[in-house]
Design a protein around this motif. Structure first.
Motif, PDB file in Angstrom:
ATOM      1  N   LEU A 103      44.822  25.880 -30.856  1.00  0.00           N
ATOM      2  CA  LEU A 103      44.947  26.194 -29.431  1.00  0.00           C
ATOM      3  C   LEU A 103      43.578  26.220 -28.788  1.00  0.00           C
ATOM      4  N   THR A 104      43.516  25.801 -27.541  1.00  0.00           N
ATOM      5  CA  THR A 104      42.278  25.853 -26.781  1.00  0.00           C
ATOM      6  C   THR A 104      42.561  26.395 -25.386  1.00  0.00           C
ATOM      7  N   VAL A 105      41.690  27.287 -24.925  1.00  0.00           N
ATOM      8  CA  VAL A 105      41.732  27.756 -23.542  1.00  0.00           C
ATOM      9  C   VAL A 105      40.500  27.203 -22.838  1.00  0.00           C
ATOM     10  N   MET A 106      40.712  26.381 -21.830  1.00  0.00           N
ATOM     11  CA  MET A 106      39.609  25.898 -21.011  1.00  0.00           C
ATOM     12  C   MET A 106      39.395  26.901 -19.886  1.00  0.00           C
ATOM     13  N   VAL A 107      38.177  27.412 -19.796  1.00  0.00           N
ATOM     14  CA  VAL A 107      37.826  28.345 -18.723  1.00  0.00           C
ATOM     15  C   VAL A 107      37.074  27.555 -17.654  1.00  0.00           C
ATOM     16  N   VAL A 108      37.626  27.558 -16.453  1.00  0.00           N
ATOM     17  CA  VAL A 108      37.037  26.813 -15.345  1.00  0.00           C
ATOM     18  C   VAL A 108      36.416  27.796 -14.365  1.00  0.00           C
ATOM     19  N   SER A 109      35.140  27.617 -14.091  1.00  0.00           N
ATOM     20  CA  SER A 109      34.438  28.424 -13.086  1.00  0.00           C
ATOM     21  C   SER A 109      34.801  27.899 -11.706  1.00  0.00           C
ATOM     22  N   THR A 110      35.304  28.800 -10.846  1.00  0.00           N
ATOM     23  CA  THR A 110      35.770  28.399  -9.510  1.00  0.00           C
ATOM     24  C   THR A 110      35.073  29.230  -8.430  1.00  0.00           C
ATOM     25  N   PRO A 111      33.756  29.123  -8.305  1.00  0.00           N
ATOM     26  CA  PRO A 111      33.041  29.980  -7.366  1.00  0.00           C
ATOM     27  C   PRO A 111      33.412  29.696  -5.915  1.00  0.00           C
ATOM     28  N   ILE A 112      33.353  30.739  -5.128  1.00  0.00           N
ATOM     29  CA  ILE A 112      33.603  30.630  -3.686  1.00  0.00           C
ATOM     30  C   ILE A 112      32.259  30.407  -3.010  1.00  0.00           C
ATOM     31  N   GLN A 113      32.083  29.214  -2.469  1.00  0.00           N
ATOM     32  CA  GLN A 113      30.823  28.872  -1.813  1.00  0.00           C
ATOM     33  C   GLN A 113      30.687  29.653  -0.504  1.00  0.00           C
ATOM     34  N   GLY A 114      29.452  30.058  -0.174  1.00  0.00           N
ATOM     35  CA  GLY A 114      29.182  30.729   1.090  1.00  0.00           C
ATOM     36  C   GLY A 114      29.567  32.191   1.106  1.00  0.00           C
ATOM     37  N   HIS A 115      30.024  32.729  -0.009  1.00  0.00           N
ATOM     38  CA  HIS A 115      30.384  34.147  -0.077  1.00  0.00           C
ATOM     39  C   HIS A 115      29.115  34.975  -0.254  1.00  0.00           C
ATOM     40  N   SER A 152      32.094  18.255 -20.953  1.00  0.00           N
ATOM     41  CA  SER A 152      32.145  19.357 -19.984  1.00  0.00           C
ATOM     42  C   SER A 152      31.290  19.067 -18.749  1.00  0.00           C
ATOM     43  N   TYR A 153      30.407  18.070 -18.878  1.00  0.00           N
ATOM     44  CA  TYR A 153      29.435  17.812 -17.815  1.00  0.00           C
ATOM     45  C   TYR A 153      29.522  16.405 -17.237  1.00  0.00           C
ATOM     46  N   ASP A 154      30.074  15.484 -17.978  1.00  0.00           N
ATOM     47  CA  ASP A 154      30.208  14.111 -17.494  1.00  0.00           C
ATOM     48  C   ASP A 154      31.284  14.074 -16.402  1.00  0.00           C
ATOM     49  N   PRO A 155      30.943  13.604 -15.192  1.00  0.00           N
ATOM     50  CA  PRO A 155      31.910  13.634 -14.080  1.00  0.00           C
ATOM     51  C   PRO A 155      33.222  12.921 -14.381  1.00  0.00           C
ATOM     52  N   ALA A 156      33.156  11.775 -15.032  1.00  0.00           N
ATOM     53  CA  ALA A 156      34.386  11.046 -15.347  1.00  0.00           C
ATOM     54  C   ALA A 156      35.222  11.802 -16.366  1.00  0.00           C
ATOM     55  N   LEU A 160      39.180  14.025 -16.082  1.00  0.00           N
ATOM     56  CA  LEU A 160      40.330  13.909 -16.985  1.00  0.00           C
ATOM     57  C   LEU A 160      40.976  15.271 -17.251  1.00  0.00           C
ATOM     58  N   PHE A 161      40.191  16.327 -17.123  1.00  0.00           N
ATOM     59  CA  PHE A 161      40.698  17.680 -17.352  1.00  0.00           C
ATOM     60  C   PHE A 161      41.286  18.317 -16.090  1.00  0.00           C
ATOM     61  N   GLY A 162      41.231  17.594 -14.979  1.00  0.00           N
ATOM     62  CA  GLY A 162      41.785  18.135 -13.742  1.00  0.00           C
ATOM     63  C   GLY A 162      40.895  19.147 -13.054  1.00  0.00           C
ATOM     64  N   VAL A 163      39.604  19.099 -13.351  1.00  0.00           N
ATOM     65  CA  VAL A 163      38.648  19.999 -12.716  1.00  0.00           C
ATOM     66  C   VAL A 163      38.313  19.455 -11.332  1.00  0.00           C
ATOM     67  N   GLN A 164      38.368  20.320 -10.337  1.00  0.00           N
ATOM     68  CA  GLN A 164      38.207  19.906  -8.945  1.00  0.00           C
ATOM     69  C   GLN A 164      36.748  19.970  -8.497  1.00  0.00           C
ATOM     70  N   ASP A 165      36.466  19.384  -7.338  1.00  0.00           N
ATOM     71  CA  ASP A 165      35.130  19.471  -6.747  1.00  0.00           C
ATOM     72  C   ASP A 165      34.765  20.941  -6.539  1.00  0.00           C
ATOM     73  N   GLY A 166      33.543  21.284  -6.875  1.00  0.00           N
ATOM     74  CA  GLY A 166      33.078  22.660  -6.737  1.00  0.00           C
ATOM     75  C   GLY A 166      33.370  23.525  -7.952  1.00  0.00           C
ATOM     76  N   GLU A 167      34.161  23.000  -8.897  1.00  0.00           N
ATOM     77  CA  GLU A 167      34.457  23.720 -10.131  1.00  0.00           C
ATOM     78  C   GLU A 167      33.615  23.152 -11.272  1.00  0.00           C
ATOM     79  N   THR A 168      33.418  23.958 -12.293  1.00  0.00           N
ATOM     80  CA  THR A 168      32.756  23.501 -13.511  1.00  0.00           C
ATOM     81  C   THR A 168      33.483  24.098 -14.721  1.00  0.00           C
TER      82      THR A 168
END
Length: 198
Positions: A103-115, A152-156, A160-168
């Motif tokens: 099993l793997t849990v991917m943790v995605v950082s979803t910071p709120i910009q401008g906060h 984890s860092y290559d944009p392409a 594939l993991f469904g990570v959105q703009d502004g997320e890492t």
């Protein structure tokens, strides 16, 4: 539902917890085998992982639970991507870390910009979540490996993991069981890392 008026217990000394922290060791992802956590245990691990320092109560992270089939599909897609990018054999080999554990849990950082809470602090919260997940898994008798690797860092690859703009991707927390005890690794000399001021 969380009762926000409920008083939480005060901390008490726990020698068992101290012992676990003193011997905590990340596992090799390639050595993690079945059994992995049950559905109920996964829920417990995620719930405990979310009890993390979080300035502003923003919850600036999210979890993606990756089972064997999704990771096999992603590994195949990442291998094809690596080929088109002319990546090294080593980059291809590390895909085994993603495919092997139960099993793997991917943790995605979803910071709120401008906060008012700086993005850096929000990213630290995602990192604290990763560590909490490892502790929770350990408390349930499982081993964990927190890794990132090139995908984890290559944009392409990230797409594939469904990570959105502004997320890492803060990390992949691989969970499973070790068949033999891990070896200790070098630890810092605390005198070289600690400064005391009166």
């Amino acid at each position: 539902m969380t009762d926000l008026n409920a008083a939480l217990p005060l901390p008490v000394r726990s020698d068992a917890l101290l012992s676990r922290l003193a011997t905590r060791r990340s596992a090799s992802a390639q050595l993690l085998a079945a059994p992995g956590p049950s559905e109920a245990e996964i829920e417990q691990i995620l719930t405990l992982g979310a009890r993390t320092p979080d300035h502003g109560k923003l919850f600036p992270w999210r979890f993606v639970v990756l089972g064997p089939q999704s990771r096999a599909d992603l590994s195949e897609a990442l291998a094809a991507l690596a080929e088109t990018q002319g990546r090294s054999e080593k980059d291809l080999a590390v895909l085994a870390k993603l495919a092997n554990p139960p099993l793997t849990v991917m943790v995605v950082s979803t910071p709120i910009q401008g906060h008012k809470v700086p993005v850096w602090e929000q990213q630290l919260s995602a990192g604290a979540v990763c560590m909490n997940l490892e502790h929770a898994a350990d408390a349930l008798g499982y081993s964990a490996s927190w890794i990132t690797d090139w995908y984890s860092y290559d944009p392409a690859a990230v797409a594939l993991f469904g990570v959105q703009d502004g997320e890492t991707i803060a990390g992949f927390i691989h969970l499973g069981t070790l068949t033999e005890a891990p070896l200790e690794r070098p630890r810092p000399v605390m005198a070289h890392k600690v400064e005391r001021r009166a």
